[in-house]
Design an enzyme around this catalytic site. Sequence first.
Site, PDB file in Angstrom:
ATOM      1  CB  SER A 101      -0.919   0.025   1.227  1.00 17.35           C
ATOM      2  OG  SER A 101      -1.845  -1.033   1.162  1.00 17.35           O
TER       3      SER A 101
ATOM      4  N   GLY B 188       4.095   1.319  -1.216  1.00 16.34           N
ATOM      5  CA  GLY B 188       4.757   1.318  -2.514  1.00 16.34           C
ATOM      6  C   GLY B 188       3.862   1.872  -3.617  1.00 16.34           C
TER       7      GLY B 188
ATOM      8  CD  GLU C 217      18.728   1.804   3.619  1.00 11.05           C
ATOM      9  OE1 GLU C 217      18.082   0.897   3.054  1.00 11.05           O
ATOM     10  OE2 GLU C 217      19.565   1.571   4.494  1.00 11.05           O
TER      11      GLU C 217
END
Length: 178
Positions: A100, A102, A125
Site C-alpha cells: 500500500s 509502494g 532507507e
Amino acid sequence: MILSDKKIRELLNNQQLIIQPLDKNAIQPASIDCRLGSHFLSIDENLNDNGILSFDKKIQYKEINANSIILPPKSFILATTKETIKIPNGYSAFVEGRSSIGRMGLFIQNAGWVDSGFEGNITLELYNANSLPIKLEAGRRICQLVICEMDQPSEFPYNGKYQGQSLSVGSKVYLDIL
C-alpha cells in the site's frame, strides 16, 4: 523457510524473538508489521566533501526528530522503526515495504538481510519516487519484517557496526576493512 504467524507467536511467547513495542495487530500471516519512528536523517549536502559522497569518508547528516515530515519528490531520507527487535541465532529476516505504501511511490529498503543475532531498531532507507510530496507520520505501519529459519544456527551471529542502534543510523561504509 519463511515463518508463519503461528511460529512467530511461538518465538515471541518464548522470548526468543523480541519485538518491542509490539502492536496488537502487527502479526500478519507470514510477517510482522513495523511502524515508522520519529527519528530521521538527511544527508547534509553542505557539510560533505565538496558535495561528493565517498566510501572512505564519514557522511554528515542532518538529524530530524518529528512526529511527521514531508518527503519532497525524488528525495531520500533515513528513518527508523518504532520497534526494537532481537533476531535469535538460527533465524534471519528481511524488511519489505508494504505494498500500500509502494503504490504511493514510496520505496522502502533496508539494504538486505537482518542478520541472525541483530539487536536494535531497523534503519530504513526511504525514497519518494513520486512527483508529489509524501507526508510521513510516526506510528504508521510502514514495512513488514519477514522472519526466515536458517538451515542451522550461525557460527558467528551478527555483532557488527550497526548492532544496538536505537535511532536512524547513517552509512558506516567508511569503517569497512579493505
